[in-house]
Design an enzyme around this catalytic site. Sequence first.
Site, PDB file in Angstrom:
ATOM      1  N   GLU A 437      -2.658  -6.312   3.789  1.00  0.00           N
ATOM      2  CA  GLU A 437      -1.679  -6.467   2.705  1.00  0.00           C
ATOM      3  C   GLU A 437      -0.954  -7.809   2.789  1.00  0.00           C
ATOM      4  O   GLU A 437       0.273  -7.875   2.672  1.00  0.00           O
ATOM      5  CB  GLU A 437      -0.669  -5.310   2.737  1.00  0.00           C
ATOM      6  CG  GLU A 437      -1.341  -3.972   2.530  1.00  0.00           C
ATOM      7  CD  GLU A 437      -0.374  -2.792   2.435  1.00  0.00           C
ATOM      8  OE1 GLU A 437       0.844  -2.998   2.605  1.00  0.00           O
ATOM      9  OE2 GLU A 437      -0.837  -1.677   2.173  1.00  0.00           O
ATOM     10  N   GLU A 513      -6.936   1.842   3.962  1.00  0.00           N
ATOM     11  CA  GLU A 513      -5.721   2.535   4.411  1.00  0.00           C
ATOM     12  C   GLU A 513      -5.395   3.581   3.351  1.00  0.00           C
ATOM     13  O   GLU A 513      -5.341   3.251   2.167  1.00  0.00           O
ATOM     14  CB  GLU A 513      -4.591   1.523   4.561  1.00  0.00           C
ATOM     15  CG  GLU A 513      -3.372   2.090   5.238  1.00  0.00           C
ATOM     16  CD  GLU A 513      -2.327   1.008   5.508  1.00  0.00           C
ATOM     17  OE1 GLU A 513      -2.672  -0.059   6.054  1.00  0.00           O
ATOM     18  OE2 GLU A 513      -1.162   1.246   5.154  1.00  0.00           O
TER      19      GLU A 513
HETATM   20  C1  GAL Z   1       1.113   0.123   4.247  1.00  0.00           C
HETATM   21  C2  GAL Z   1       1.053  -0.862   5.396  1.00  0.00           C
HETATM   22  C3  GAL Z   1       1.214  -0.160   6.731  1.00  0.00           C
HETATM   23  C4  GAL Z   1       2.368   0.779   6.662  1.00  0.00           C
HETATM   24  C5  GAL Z   1       2.124   1.776   5.567  1.00  0.00           C
HETATM   25  C6  GAL Z   1       3.153   2.868   5.431  1.00  0.00           C
HETATM   26  O1  GAL Z   1       1.363  -0.499   3.048  1.00  0.00           O
HETATM   27  O2  GAL Z   1      -0.181  -1.519   5.399  1.00  0.00           O
HETATM   28  O3  GAL Z   1       1.417  -1.106   7.731  1.00  0.00           O
HETATM   29  O4  GAL Z   1       3.517   0.033   6.421  1.00  0.00           O
HETATM   30  O5  GAL Z   1       2.107   1.062   4.354  1.00  0.00           O
HETATM   31  O6  GAL Z   1       2.832   3.700   4.349  1.00  0.00           O
END
Ligand code: GAL
Length: 822
Positions: A437, A513
């Site tokens: 991100e 993710e």
């Molecule tokens: C994502 C990020 C992670 C964590 C997660 C929590 O956007 O890549 O590091 O912060 O959100 O939901």
Amino acid sequence: MNNVLQFVSAFLCFIGLIPSLLYGQTVRESFTLEKNWRFFQGDAADAATNTFDDSRWQMVTVPHDWAIAGPFDRAHDLQEVAVTQNGEKKATVKTGRTGGLPYVGVGWYRNNFTVPKFGAGKKRVQLKFDGAMSEARVYVNGKEACFWPYGYNAFHCDVTDLIHTDGTVNKIAVRLENKPQSSRWYPGAGLYRNVHVIVTEDIHVPIWGTYVTTPYVTDSIASVRLETKLAQADGKLLRVLTDIIDAQGNVVAHKENQQKLNYGQPFVQNFEVRDPALWSPEQPALYQASSQIFVDGKLVDTYTTRFGMREIRFVADKGFYLNGKLRKFQGVCNHHDLGPLGAAINVSALRYQLQLLKDMGCDAVRTAHNMPAPELVELCDELGMMMMIEPFDEWEIAKCENGYHRFFDEWAERDMVNMIHHFRNNPSVVMWSIGNEVPTQCRPDGYKVASYLQDICHREDPTRPVTCGMDQVSCVLENGFASMLDIPGLNYRAHRYEEAYAKLPQNLVLGSETASTVSSRGVYKFPVRKLGDALYPDHQSSSYDMEHCSWSNLPDEDFALADDHHWTMGQFVWTGFDYLGEPSPYDTDAWPNHSSMFGIIDLASIPKDRYYLYRSVWNKTANTLHILPHWTWNDRVGEQTPVFVYTNYPSAELFVNGKSQGVQRKNNSSLQHRYRLMWMDVVYEPGELKVVAYDEQGKAVEEKTVHTAGKPYNIVLEPAQDSILADGRSLSYIRVKAVDKAGNLCPLDSSSVKFEVKGAGSFKAVANGDPTSLELFHVPEMRLFNGQMTLIVQASEQAGKIEVHARAKGLKQGRTQIVTQL
Ligand code: GAL
């Protein structure tokens, strides 16, 4: 070499000792600096010099995390920031973001070491750090030997010229500094990974100096290519003997070659292995390439590389193939901390984590968002867990004021090269991710930075594809950022997968993710409904697994994407384990929250209900039948209390005190109905809750019962490992529970339990998984969280028995014994 010798040397390699005694000659030596470090938290003038008096500094063992002992304090990471990647536009007060622990500041470590026989045949001394948090400055005998800013990466330096030649003791001093606002989660602090001393001849295989690839792999034959770099060997005629050794110690291929190397050229050998045992998560077969290097008839070095034979393919419109078989990633993202142990690496803790994940059916881990410890990668090789290794959370644009962006321009390439050289021989690693991100994704020319990093991966390791976790879908679909990656990885945004698939030339989408569902183990909120950013007065989230953050979603949505679209490659769930820091949705000044709620498994390594939801879908070899919530409610008699069952069976019938609540069958009426069995109208009455599972033919095949618990009666201790190595490092994770007279878990109990650990081990840490608890992990007393917690004990170096006692007021004490052996 005769067979016995070959077997012995193979065995030595397998147990991790570099074979240093081949042909009776000592060649290279390697040892870790673990004990007798002196540590000081703060800056100290002249601490690099040999004459500095450190006798009053604390004596510590490395790996060491100086901040994990706390205390927790709101002030430690009080910030006023807008977390832009969570969609925040205005800065607000944030607490607990990095765990509320004192990781910021300077720390010094000092130690002594001798280099055996240096000056009498030993020519090179190198130091290797598996990671040091952070901005490490290393001094040897008062002179600066190396500097490495990124705390997660391994680095090394040649200190030959700084070592005493008269065999006297050498001093090593390391200064570390963590700036405030340098991380979005708890980074740990100090020499939290191992420090190695490596002594070789002048001509030697440099650190990470081999590269093993398997250019052709079938069930019947594999070709293995070994590149061995040799330092100080230009123009020399070298003879290299290499054995390829299987897991049983058999030499399955052997080569002896002679070649002169020109500058920078590696020594290349090729092997043919018949009937190879291919590496996979299900059968993690490993091999070793064990080489001896001769110059003018003299053995100058020996080097062993562990590797695996496997074939990976990423095919447009189809997905990911391992050894010719299509599969979808059933992965999790994990931060590096080990909960109550902090960032200090411990092999048995990592092994326990991986075993829990494997039992869930998980087959892959993404190291978010940094380089892993080598021990984790080795365990993934051994236990069978694929890996996506990801170095960065920031490129040149800041997420945190003092984050990695300060170093990106100067260090990114060096960091990438170290990471790739370190892990490119590990068969578990199937993909590199260049970042998470990163704000650069929305810069019109951001693709250039991505392409710069991707090219480094391709140059250093052409065998693995490259991805990047992208959350700004609108930007990356339009600006060329997503289309130039080998594999486009989307973070969340499940509703945009189809569009991404249609627009992108790769014809594949990876869930780099996913989910970020939030829950607290053993906490259930009513009424049960799907909610985004739900906040409650007790600062917990519901374990009905219906709550997520504004940007995230529930597990069912990602299951469906994997099941319904042949072009989805599976997912990496945020996260396998809860971690220190990022206490969303309680991150806007919601102290005392200071650890995450995203984990499928809590901070005490205890599975939450969600574990069984993933297990019911992912584990194809064992059945799952799990009921929630608990059935001990003082204030819900006569109240509607929904019951969920997570199971791989298609249908089940629920009974309350013998009365049927009807049969539920998985169906397509909603995503939740597709993956969960839900009885929404059950009225609570104390007694027995029973579920009977039916197979496809409607035959009752398994049942599970939960009883209303009576008064807490005693503490029980259930070790996950009842026999461990007496090596001074191994751990046993002991589940601590309050139970009633009949042995039922008392799910509301929060007794404070005191521990006594005697004999062949000691108390290491305790954790209860409560994200709001300010009790300290290293104090042997803690409150149960919803009836449970985890005690961790550590073996000493003497074999024997560890005796554990647990006492709580008004309850019968719990006892257990762990055997330790050499
Ligand atoms: C994502 C990020 C992670 C964590 C997660 C929590 O956007 O890549 O590091 O912060 O959100 O939901």
